[in-house]
Every structure is written in structure tokens, then in C-alpha cells.
Design an enzyme around this catalytic site. Sequence first.
Site, PDB file in Angstrom:
ATOM      1  N   ASP A   1      -1.272  -6.240  -0.610  1.00  0.00           N
ATOM      2  CA  ASP A   1      -1.300  -5.578   0.696  1.00  0.00           C
ATOM      3  C   ASP A   1      -2.709  -5.051   0.947  1.00  0.00           C
ATOM      4  O   ASP A   1      -3.212  -4.212   0.189  1.00  0.00           O
ATOM      5  CB  ASP A   1      -0.292  -4.416   0.650  1.00  0.00           C
ATOM      6  CG  ASP A   1       0.223  -4.044   2.022  1.00  0.00           C
ATOM      7  OD1 ASP A   1      -0.149  -4.699   3.016  1.00  0.00           O
ATOM      8  OD2 ASP A   1       1.018  -3.094   2.087  1.00  0.00           O
TER       9      ASP A   1
ATOM     10  N   LYS B   1      -1.179  -9.490   2.684  1.00  0.00           N
ATOM     11  CA  LYS B   1      -0.501  -9.004   3.894  1.00  0.00           C
ATOM     12  C   LYS B   1      -1.445  -8.047   4.601  1.00  0.00           C
ATOM     13  O   LYS B   1      -2.178  -7.306   3.955  1.00  0.00           O
ATOM     14  CB  LYS B   1       0.804  -8.283   3.543  1.00  0.00           C
ATOM     15  CG  LYS B   1       1.493  -7.672   4.757  1.00  0.00           C
ATOM     16  CD  LYS B   1       2.858  -7.130   4.422  1.00  0.00           C
ATOM     17  CE  LYS B   1       2.873  -5.709   3.927  1.00  0.00           C
ATOM     18  NZ  LYS B   1       2.246  -4.710   4.813  1.00  0.00           N
TER      19      LYS B   1
ATOM     20  N   GLU C   1       8.906  -4.169  10.771  1.00  0.00           N
ATOM     21  CA  GLU C   1       9.340  -2.873  10.221  1.00  0.00           C
ATOM     22  C   GLU C   1       9.809  -1.932  11.331  1.00  0.00           C
ATOM     23  O   GLU C   1       9.091  -1.702  12.324  1.00  0.00           O
ATOM     24  CB  GLU C   1       8.178  -2.222   9.440  1.00  0.00           C
ATOM     25  CG  GLU C   1       8.549  -0.853   8.886  1.00  0.00           C
ATOM     26  CD  GLU C   1       7.595  -0.331   7.815  1.00  0.00           C
ATOM     27  OE1 GLU C   1       6.685  -1.071   7.389  1.00  0.00           O
ATOM     28  OE2 GLU C   1       7.780   0.831   7.391  1.00  0.00           O
TER      29      GLU C   1
ATOM     30  N   GLU D   1      -1.671  -5.504   8.440  1.00  0.00           N
ATOM     31  CA  GLU D   1      -0.900  -4.945   9.554  1.00  0.00           C
ATOM     32  C   GLU D   1      -1.591  -5.198  10.887  1.00  0.00           C
ATOM     33  O   GLU D   1      -2.818  -5.185  10.964  1.00  0.00           O
ATOM     34  CB  GLU D   1      -0.751  -3.427   9.356  1.00  0.00           C
ATOM     35  CG  GLU D   1       0.000  -3.036   8.105  1.00  0.00           C
ATOM     36  CD  GLU D   1       0.157  -1.518   7.955  1.00  0.00           C
ATOM     37  OE1 GLU D   1      -0.247  -0.767   8.871  1.00  0.00           O
ATOM     38  OE2 GLU D   1       0.679  -1.096   6.908  1.00  0.00           O
TER      39      GLU D   1
ATOM     40  N   ASP E   1       0.840  -1.208   0.000  1.00  0.00           N
ATOM     41  CA  ASP E   1       0.000   0.000   0.000  1.00  0.00           C
ATOM     42  C   ASP E   1       0.872   1.254   0.000  1.00  0.00           C
ATOM     43  O   ASP E   1       0.373   2.369  -0.109  1.00  0.00           O
ATOM     44  CB  ASP E   1      -1.009  -0.016   1.154  1.00  0.00           C
ATOM     45  CG  ASP E   1      -0.354   0.028   2.519  1.00  0.00           C
ATOM     46  OD1 ASP E   1       0.881  -0.053   2.612  1.00  0.00           O
ATOM     47  OD2 ASP E   1      -1.110   0.134   3.520  1.00  0.00           O
ATOM     48  N   SER E   2       2.196   1.066   0.081  1.00  0.00           N
ATOM     49  CA  SER E   2       3.129   2.184  -0.105  1.00  0.00           C
ATOM     50  C   SER E   2       2.944   2.803  -1.487  1.00  0.00           C
ATOM     51  O   SER E   2       3.420   3.910  -1.746  1.00  0.00           O
ATOM     52  CB  SER E   2       4.578   1.712   0.064  1.00  0.00           C
ATOM     53  OG  SER E   2       4.815   0.552  -0.708  1.00  0.00           O
TER      54      SER E   2
HETATM   55  O1  KIV Z   1       3.491  -1.148   1.700  1.00  0.00           O
HETATM   56  C1  KIV Z   1       4.653  -1.559   1.744  1.00  0.00           C
HETATM   57  O2  KIV Z   1       5.477  -1.291   0.856  1.00  0.00           O
HETATM   58  C2  KIV Z   1       5.050  -2.345   2.898  1.00  0.00           C
HETATM   59  C3  KIV Z   1       6.498  -2.720   3.005  1.00  0.00           C
HETATM   60  C4  KIV Z   1       7.276  -1.561   3.463  1.00  0.00           C
HETATM   61  C5  KIV Z   1       6.697  -3.899   3.862  1.00  0.00           C
HETATM   62  O3  KIV Z   1       4.257  -2.665   3.706  1.00  0.00           O
END
Ligand code: KIV
Length: 283
Positions: free
Chosen positions: A97, A127, A196, A129, A58-59
Site C-alpha cells: 500500500d 495499491k 471502501e 488511493e 497503510d492501516s
Molecule cells: O490500509 C488498508 O488496510 C486498506 C484496506 C482497508 C483496504 O487500505
Amino acid sequence: MATDSTGHSPPSKAEPKVTVPGIMAAKGTKKLTMLTAYDYSTALWVDRAGVDMILVGDSLAMVMLGHEDTLSVTMEEMLHHTRAVARGTRRALVIGDMPFLSYQVSVEQAVENAGRFLKEGRAQAVKLEGGAAVLKQVEAIVAAGIPVQGHLGLTPQSIAMLGGFKVQGKGEEAAKKLVDDAVALAQAGCFSLVLEAIPATVAQRITQTVPIPTIGIGAGAACDGQVLVVHDLVGLFDRFVPRFVKQYDQLGRRLYEAVCRYRQEVESGAFPGPEHTFGPPVQ
Ligand code: KIV
């Protein structure tokens, strides 16, 4: 083994797809690599380089869409990018994500949205969080047959609670909470765990405690693997560069220089030349 022009040995065409059991079996035997990618072309290159897992993080909200943080990216945007990455990936395990509020509201919504990453995004895992607060979601998603990667430490979707992008797990109480959360996530069925921005000693403690691979980003060398945002690794995003990033190139600078040369050559008439032109030259 054949090497490419950089002296590296890319995976052969016949190399089999990376699987979730394969990732789990790698713990203690081989260091795992994970990188983000958000589009077809980048996924092609990252996959060709033999990276084990590609995270459609989600970055992308920040490095692709220009948002201040990761909070505003939507399920539809995440799925759009995940589909593109899946089309460019042959070998790596593709992980989608789950964006903010796609799994926190209810267990049912979490399973439904996780399923969309596999069904519509063609990812092989998701993934999400968080620790104790998301255990029910993890259990239900795994029960639906969807592999889940956990994410502890600096969890950017909780930025408002954390008060900024800060190192987490400092002090014994905070460290113990992270270890407990990691154990609980592994018991809930996570196949791996991103750690992280936490002290290296805490990451080592977690890595030695849980039976699943830990993938560190700003968590030191004791983790079972490492992940970086691809834009950070190649120097394409310079709004800020976290201390844990190693820039292996300056592609942003090189892109800028190439574009400047192009502009100058168009303006001076040097481009296009005869070799880029069809038919006889114009007088
Ligand atoms: O969104 C992302 O890029 C991440 C990584 C930094 C692990 O969660």
C-alpha cells in the site's frame, strides 16, 4: 480433498502462485478474498488459509504502530513490513500500500516508490488511493510494469478533506463521480479496485460497469471480492470497530487471558514446572 481440524480445505503445497491475470480472470467466476497482514507469522497463517491477496495496508500505521490515522507511516516502515509479509507468503498475491505523499507529489516519485515495493519489498503489486487526481500516476506505474490496485470511496489518506471516517458516495452526484472515477482507473490500467464504505447499490453499479474486479470493504455483497483488516477480523484491535467488520474471533481477549494466566503462574511458582526445566529439580 483433505480438510484441516476446522473442516476447511487449505491450499495444497503444489497450488500455484496467485497472479494479476488470475485475479482479473476471476471477475464473474469466483469471489475473491483479500486480507491485510503486516508481519511474517500472520502472513503465513493468512496464506495457508488460501486467501487470494494479502495487502500490506497503510492501516498498519494504526493497528501496528498506534498512530491516530494512516498519514504518518513512511515508505521505509511500509517496506520493512512488506518484506516480512513477502517472506511468509507462498501463494497469495502480495500488494504493498503506497503511503501518504509517496505518489501524490509527482509522477516520477510515484513510479520510483511503486518500484521500491517490488524491488525492495518483494510485493507483486501496489495499491494507491484516489480517482481522477492520480490517473497519470497509475498510467506511469503500470507502464513501468508494476500492477496497480485502485482504491475509491472512503480513502483514509484524504481524511482531512473528507472530514472523518464517513460513508462516501451518498446521493446521485457523488455516486456518479465514483462510477466515473472507477471507469477512469480501469482505463488507466488498474487490475482491481478497492471500494471502501460506500452504499451497496453504488458498489453494485461500479461492479457491473468496470471490467476489473471490485474488492469491497463496507461496500456490500455485490462486489467481486471482499477485504478486511486482519486485526478487525480476529478481534485484535478494539479502539473502534466499524459497522462493516465481522469479528470472527476475540484474539485480543484470548491473548489477554493467556498473559494473565502466565503472570499468575509465575507469581505463584506454578511455572516453570519440571517438564519445562533441564536437569534435576532444584530443592
Ligand atoms: O490500509 C488498508 O488496510 C486498506 C484496506 C482497508 C483496504 O487500505
